[in-house]
Scaffold this motif. Structure first.
Motif, PDB file in Angstrom:
ATOM      1  N   ARG A  18      10.920  20.249 -27.734  1.00 53.93           N
ATOM      2  CA  ARG A  18      10.807  21.440 -26.888  1.00 53.93           C
ATOM      3  C   ARG A  18      10.378  21.089 -25.469  1.00 53.93           C
ATOM      4  O   ARG A  18      10.867  21.674 -24.510  1.00 53.93           O
ATOM      5  N   VAL A  19       9.469  20.141 -25.341  1.00 55.55           N
ATOM      6  CA  VAL A  19       9.028  19.718 -24.013  1.00 55.55           C
ATOM      7  C   VAL A  19      10.183  19.049 -23.262  1.00 55.55           C
ATOM      8  O   VAL A  19      10.443  19.360 -22.096  1.00 55.55           O
ATOM      9  N   ILE A  20      10.889  18.131 -23.938  1.00 55.06           N
ATOM     10  CA  ILE A  20      12.012  17.437 -23.303  1.00 55.06           C
ATOM     11  C   ILE A  20      13.097  18.446 -22.935  1.00 55.06           C
ATOM     12  O   ILE A  20      13.645  18.406 -21.827  1.00 55.06           O
ATOM     13  N   ALA A  21      13.421  19.367 -23.837  1.00 54.72           N
ATOM     14  CA  ALA A  21      14.449  20.378 -23.558  1.00 54.72           C
ATOM     15  C   ALA A  21      14.023  21.271 -22.394  1.00 54.72           C
ATOM     16  O   ALA A  21      14.841  21.618 -21.535  1.00 54.72           O
ATOM     17  N   TRP A  22      12.752  21.632 -22.335  1.00 50.42           N
ATOM     18  CA  TRP A  22      12.247  22.485 -21.255  1.00 50.42           C
ATOM     19  C   TRP A  22      12.385  21.769 -19.913  1.00 50.42           C
ATOM     20  O   TRP A  22      12.871  22.336 -18.943  1.00 50.42           O
ATOM     21  N   MET A  23      11.957  20.507 -19.862  1.00 47.28           N
ATOM     22  CA  MET A  23      12.042  19.746 -18.617  1.00 47.28           C
ATOM     23  C   MET A  23      13.502  19.543 -18.204  1.00 47.28           C
ATOM     24  O   MET A  23      13.853  19.741 -17.035  1.00 47.28           O
ATOM     25  N   THR A  24      14.334  19.154 -19.160  1.00 50.73           N
ATOM     26  CA  THR A  24      15.749  18.925 -18.873  1.00 50.73           C
ATOM     27  C   THR A  24      16.415  20.215 -18.420  1.00 50.73           C
ATOM     28  O   THR A  24      17.228  20.217 -17.502  1.00 50.73           O
ATOM     29  N   SER A  33      17.987  12.097 -20.212  1.00 51.32           N
ATOM     30  CA  SER A  33      18.096  13.214 -21.156  1.00 51.32           C
ATOM     31  C   SER A  33      19.013  14.312 -20.633  1.00 51.32           C
ATOM     32  O   SER A  33      19.147  14.536 -19.432  1.00 51.32           O
ATOM     33  N   ARG A  34      19.656  14.972 -21.561  1.00 54.77           N
ATOM     34  CA  ARG A  34      20.454  16.170 -21.332  1.00 54.77           C
ATOM     35  C   ARG A  34      20.187  17.098 -22.496  1.00 54.77           C
ATOM     36  O   ARG A  34      19.704  16.681 -23.556  1.00 54.77           O
ATOM     37  N   VAL A  35      20.517  18.361 -22.316  1.00 59.59           N
ATOM     38  CA  VAL A  35      20.515  19.282 -23.446  1.00 59.59           C
ATOM     39  C   VAL A  35      21.966  19.387 -23.895  1.00 59.59           C
ATOM     40  O   VAL A  35      22.841  19.781 -23.113  1.00 59.59           O
ATOM     41  N   LEU A  36      22.215  18.993 -25.120  1.00 54.95           N
ATOM     42  CA  LEU A  36      23.543  19.096 -25.710  1.00 54.95           C
ATOM     43  C   LEU A  36      23.696  20.492 -26.295  1.00 54.95           C
ATOM     44  O   LEU A  36      22.834  20.947 -27.050  1.00 54.95           O
ATOM     45  N   ALA A  37      24.780  21.155 -25.945  1.00 58.65           N
ATOM     46  CA  ALA A  37      25.122  22.446 -26.546  1.00 58.65           C
ATOM     47  C   ALA A  37      26.472  22.288 -27.226  1.00 58.65           C
ATOM     48  O   ALA A  37      27.443  21.833 -26.607  1.00 58.65           O
ATOM     49  N   VAL A  38      26.515  22.627 -28.483  1.00 61.43           N
ATOM     50  CA  VAL A  38      27.755  22.532 -29.251  1.00 61.43           C
ATOM     51  C   VAL A  38      27.805  23.724 -30.206  1.00 61.43           C
ATOM     52  O   VAL A  38      26.774  24.164 -30.712  1.00 61.43           O
ATOM     53  N   THR A  48      21.646  23.931 -29.620  1.00 63.73           N
ATOM     54  CA  THR A  48      21.221  22.993 -28.579  1.00 63.73           C
ATOM     55  C   THR A  48      20.195  22.006 -29.117  1.00 63.73           C
ATOM     56  O   THR A  48      19.422  22.323 -30.025  1.00 63.73           O
ATOM     57  N   THR A  49      20.221  20.821 -28.526  1.00 62.61           N
ATOM     58  CA  THR A  49      19.252  19.782 -28.860  1.00 62.61           C
ATOM     59  C   THR A  49      19.195  18.785 -27.709  1.00 62.61           C
ATOM     60  O   THR A  49      20.217  18.541 -27.058  1.00 62.61           O
ATOM     61  N   PRO A  50      18.026  18.221 -27.423  1.00 65.94           N
ATOM     62  CA  PRO A  50      17.967  17.189 -26.381  1.00 65.94           C
ATOM     63  C   PRO A  50      18.612  15.895 -26.891  1.00 65.94           C
ATOM     64  O   PRO A  50      18.462  15.538 -28.068  1.00 65.94           O
ATOM     65  N   VAL A  51      19.334  15.225 -26.012  1.00 64.84           N
ATOM     66  CA  VAL A  51      19.989  13.955 -26.336  1.00 64.84           C
ATOM     67  C   VAL A  51      19.805  12.994 -25.172  1.00 64.84           C
ATOM     68  O   VAL A  51      19.484  13.402 -24.058  1.00 64.84           O
ATOM     69  N   ASN A  52      20.039  11.713 -25.437  1.00 68.89           N
ATOM     70  CA  ASN A  52      20.047  10.686 -24.401  1.00 68.89           C
ATOM     71  C   ASN A  52      21.502  10.365 -24.076  1.00 68.89           C
ATOM     72  O   ASN A  52      22.260   9.971 -24.963  1.00 68.89           O
ATOM     73  N   LEU A  53      21.879  10.524 -22.831  1.00 67.05           N
ATOM     74  CA  LEU A  53      23.244  10.232 -22.399  1.00 67.05           C
ATOM     75  C   LEU A  53      23.329   8.770 -21.978  1.00 67.05           C
ATOM     76  O   LEU A  53      22.665   8.346 -21.031  1.00 67.05           O
ATOM     77  N   ARG A  84      23.902  19.782 -20.474  1.00 68.30           N
ATOM     78  CA  ARG A  84      23.200  20.583 -19.475  1.00 68.30           C
ATOM     79  C   ARG A  84      22.034  19.793 -18.889  1.00 68.30           C
ATOM     80  O   ARG A  84      21.277  19.148 -19.611  1.00 68.30           O
ATOM     81  N   LEU A  85      21.911  19.894 -17.570  1.00 66.15           N
ATOM     82  CA  LEU A  85      20.765  19.354 -16.847  1.00 66.15           C
ATOM     83  C   LEU A  85      20.460  20.352 -15.753  1.00 66.15           C
ATOM     84  O   LEU A  85      21.193  20.454 -14.769  1.00 66.15           O
ATOM     85  N   GLY A  86      19.394  21.117 -15.954  1.00 65.07           N
ATOM     86  CA  GLY A  86      19.087  22.200 -15.029  1.00 65.07           C
ATOM     87  C   GLY A  86      20.223  23.204 -15.023  1.00 65.07           C
ATOM     88  O   GLY A  86      20.721  23.601 -16.070  1.00 65.07           O
ATOM     89  N   LYS A  87      20.689  23.571 -13.836  1.00 62.36           N
ATOM     90  CA  LYS A  87      21.788  24.528 -13.713  1.00 62.36           C
ATOM     91  C   LYS A  87      23.154  23.859 -13.812  1.00 62.36           C
ATOM     92  O   LYS A  87      24.171  24.528 -13.853  1.00 62.36           O
TER      93      LYS A  87
END
Length: 149
Positions: A18-24, A33-38, A48-53, A84-87
């Motif tokens: 949650r912290v990583i997703a919030w920051m990302t 890090s990115r937030v993956l949405a699938v 959604t889940t945080p991932v390492n690109l 996703r990374l920010g906007k």
């Protein structure tokens, strides 16, 4: 196909992710890090889940250190998603990488994120022989990412 899955503990799910997703989500990438949405393969809802690109030779990849988890099954069904990374939202297609082609990708992933994910690779690290990386390759899905123009 391997059925290897290393489920996250309570702290990872409820605090760390949650912290990583919030920051990302606010545009701060933590070590790539990115937030993956699938889209979910059954519900059709965005998951959604945080991932390492990972980027190797200018090509982007997603590696599943925890194995054949829900996002990997959803990715196979959907054939892509959003990073996703920010906007900033990159819509992409995904192609799964064959086990024989994963060795240099797993090595690069472990070089970058071993401290974070090394425990999920059963003692195999970035300096392990190719044969060891090939042995664990079926346990860790890897997807080549192609961002749509």
């Amino acid at each position: 196909m391997s059925t290897y899955v290393k489920k996250p503990d309570w702290f990872t799910v409820n605090v760390l992710n949650r912290v990583i997703a919030w920051m990302t989500g606010r545009g701060v990438s933590v070590w790539g890090s990115r937030v993956l949405a699938v889209r979910g393969r059954k519900s059709g809802q965005w998951r959604t889940t945080p991932v390492n690109l990972l980027t190797v030779d200018g090509v982007q990849y997603l590696v599943a250190p925890r194995g054949h988890v829900q996002w990997t099954h959803n990715m196979r069904a959907a054939g892509g998603g959003e990073l996703r990374l920010g906007k900033n939202v990159d819509v992409f297609t995904a192609t799964e990488v064959g086990d024989d082609d994963k060795v240099p990708l797993l090595r690069a992933y472990l070089k970058r994120w071993k401290a974070e994910v090394g425990a999920f690779f059963n003692g195999v690290g970035p300096d392990s022989p190719d044969a060891e990386l090939r042995r664990i390759a079926p346990d860790h899905p890897v997807f080549r990412i192609t961002v749509k123009a």
